[in-house]
Write an enzyme that holds these catalytic residues in place. Sequence first.
Site, PDB file in Angstrom:
ATOM      1  N   ASP A   1       0.864  -1.168   0.000  1.00 26.71           N
ATOM      2  CA  ASP A   1       0.000   0.000   0.000  1.00 26.71           C
ATOM      3  C   ASP A   1       0.911   1.232   0.000  1.00 26.71           C
ATOM      4  O   ASP A   1       2.136   1.136   0.190  1.00 26.71           O
ATOM      5  CB  ASP A   1      -0.959  -0.002   1.193  1.00 26.71           C
ATOM      6  CG  ASP A   1      -2.197   0.863   0.938  1.00 26.71           C
ATOM      7  OD1 ASP A   1      -2.186   1.653  -0.032  1.00 26.71           O
ATOM      8  OD2 ASP A   1      -3.166   0.767   1.703  1.00 26.71           O
TER       9      ASP A   1
HETATM   10  C1  BGC Z   1      -5.084   3.214   0.159  1.00 28.23           C
HETATM   11  C2  BGC Z   1      -5.319   2.151  -0.868  1.00 28.23           C
HETATM   12  C3  BGC Z   1      -5.244   2.739  -2.253  1.00 28.23           C
HETATM   13  C4  BGC Z   1      -3.888   3.407  -2.435  1.00 28.23           C
HETATM   14  C5  BGC Z   1      -3.665   3.977  -3.817  1.00 28.23           C
HETATM   15  C6  BGC Z   1      -3.836   4.059  -0.139  1.00 28.23           C
HETATM   16  O1  BGC Z   1      -3.769   5.171   0.670  1.00 28.23           O
HETATM   17  O2  BGC Z   1      -4.976   2.628   1.433  1.00 28.23           O
HETATM   18  O3  BGC Z   1      -6.556   1.537  -0.634  1.00 28.23           O
HETATM   19  O4  BGC Z   1      -5.473   1.759  -3.218  1.00 28.23           O
HETATM   20  O5  BGC Z   1      -3.781   4.443  -1.490  1.00 28.23           O
HETATM   21  O6  BGC Z   1      -4.440   5.072  -4.059  1.00 28.23           O
END
Ligand code: BGC
Length: 753
Positions: free
Chosen positions: A286
């Site tokens: 993530d």
């Molecule tokens: C979130 C994810 C997301 C990623 C990309 C993160 O802050 O937890 O769910 O897919 O950002 O945008």
Amino acid sequence: MFQPQLIKSILFLLLFFFIALPAQSLDDKTLENEKISGLLAKMTIDEKIGQLAQFNPDARPTEAGLKEIIRQGGVGSFLNAGSDRETKEKLQRVAVEESRLGIPLIFGRDVIHGFRTIFPIPLGQAASWNPLLVEKASAIAAREAVQTGVQWTFAPMMDIARDPRWGRIAESLGEDPVLAGELAAAMTRGFQGNNLSDPNRIAACAKHYVGYGAAEGGRDYNITFIPEQELRNVYLVPFKAAVDAGLATVMSAFNDLNGVPASGNAFTLRQVLRNEWGFDGFVVSDWTSMTEMINHGYCADEREVALKSLAAGVDMEMVSESYRNHVKELIESGQLDQKYLDQAVANILRIKIRLGLFENPYPVPEDKSVLLHPDHLQTARELAGQSLVLLKNKNILPVKPDVKTIAIIGPLADNPLDQLGTWAPDRNPDDSVTPLQAFRENAGGRKILFAKGMEKPRSMDRKHFSAAVDAAKKADVAIVFVGEDELLSGEAHSRAFINLPGLQEELIAAIAATKTPMVLVIMAGRPLTFPTQLEQADALLYAWHPGTMAGPALYDVLTGAIAPSGKLPVSFPRTVGQVPIYYNHRNTGRPPTADMLGIPLGTPEDPKGYVSNYLDADFTPQFPFGFGLSYTTFTYSALKLSTDKLLPGQELTVTVQLKNSGLMAAEEVVQLYTRDLTGSITRPVKELKAFRRVALKPGEKQDVQFVITEEDLAFWNAEMKFVAEPGKFEVMVGGSSADGDLLKAGFVLEKQN
Ligand code: BGC
């Protein structure tokens, strides 16, 4: 001799062979492996490390600098590379035409509950209990997303969520592993189709692996403690279902899981995901979840982050750059085995190959008719309609034909942005059809009055109250649209109070005081608490954030064009003090008894006994998991089991008769639960095992059948084995998880001889 019959049979067999062929044949696999090893043999260590990097291009200082990195093979993927196709095509051209090996980039984006056509938030989709429709919606989202060159979505999210304070419950599929698993698999199929190389499909990503939804106190990013059995019996279940559905990628989560952050967790990433489940796609971290392991206190510096993450099995690093900065040196110094790098690169290349990116790296030819296509809007209306959950109805809904004047009131009655819900980066509020618009467009001979009452759900002023009260006074019925602004749920948007925000409770009280019959429609990203408003309302419809077609879908249900059929995918507490409250809990040694029912909220009573309950709140939820009313009534009867002794390897058929005993055609979600009465570890009081949506006309009956096998009863037991333990089981079938809504029967699972 000419034998037409024989030729026919041969042709039939050949056809059968082709149809029955798995999406990827053995030959494909061999070719794929040859292509991967061929590339690996040609790649320099820097080019390999480049494949592991995912950049957010906004964070790069200049376009020229960015292009140079691509040219050098220094990056393998982008997220959020603009919402347009041109940017992606431009960057891809550099990778394919100007880098040494021409390995295409992969472009990812958060396509969570629709792209331009916005469907209900995932928690709302889960309330439909309709995997086929959810699959269709994800396929539409993919078809729209590819128009702008998106090749990969960071969805579905399948974190089991038992805490409505947690803002990301909105993105989840609720509290139940089986329901979440079926829907996660449906979304995976919808995004990916049967073949990843289909130009109208995109790769899916199961997130957030794993346990992220169990954040202590419902505070986002917080630590989680989940014993291994609970992890396997609950939190991992939907991920396994998605992997079994052919999932291409997985995202490692932010949370610390039992002391080891999920993005450095070799147990979940290597042992479970790869070794046990045979997952062969790639894992992306993530957003900076890897370098956040320094804050967690699990790594001293970025170098250690790179070492631990790659060894644990994270293939691609989102946004942070520990791999770029340290992997080469770690390998050269002998601290990191080169095999980890090669495996990670192979996993990423495998998905790029399966997506057909080497042959078709660029966005599909543009077709302007795709975004917001009428069929897409129709599906959005249908799914939103099926996601609405009727929680109370004192015979006021559907709005009666003799109603001449309707007052449409509230900060969410005509709020094109908030009805779309959290996490929809490509949404455009101009596309929204609001409830007010839908009522006005279909007014017929009716008079529609409108007063917003408050600027937005969070507003703290009363200046529009009197206009709202006036409108209610002049109407035969007031429909009041309240709830949460979309930004009160989602990432990092947790709440300690989960009642209606702002002065909405006061507004509702003021409307109730007019004595005009009042329907409350609550649009929110989570279960809210609203005990007083529930009393004040004559009917209450829970709408989540329903998306682009909120207005028409709500119009359909409020006026009775369709009957409501949504069922709660999560338990609703009476007060935030009951959280966590979920239906599949274990029993304790002192479960509360029926005489503890009805303890009024907030007024402590004398203790009635030494059992597991509160002195100032009922022990039951406000509304149980699986609950939802209809405009008709459904009667369950004649629960029958094909046997009361299930032998290993055999099947047990459960039959129940469902009758539409009311006056309107409607759909019902029939739910089957089991209880394993004794186990080597204590077992939940109920576990959903199967469900089915059934449509019946008034007076119509149907025998609904489910088949239970030994495997359905298996769980990870005291010895950490996935087995069904012989003994007594209860089967419960009905229209919600509440005892009063379930018919019960028992059987024994016999021992293997
Ligand atoms: C979130 C994810 C997301 C990623 C990309 C993160 O802050 O937890 O769910 O897919 O950002 O945008």
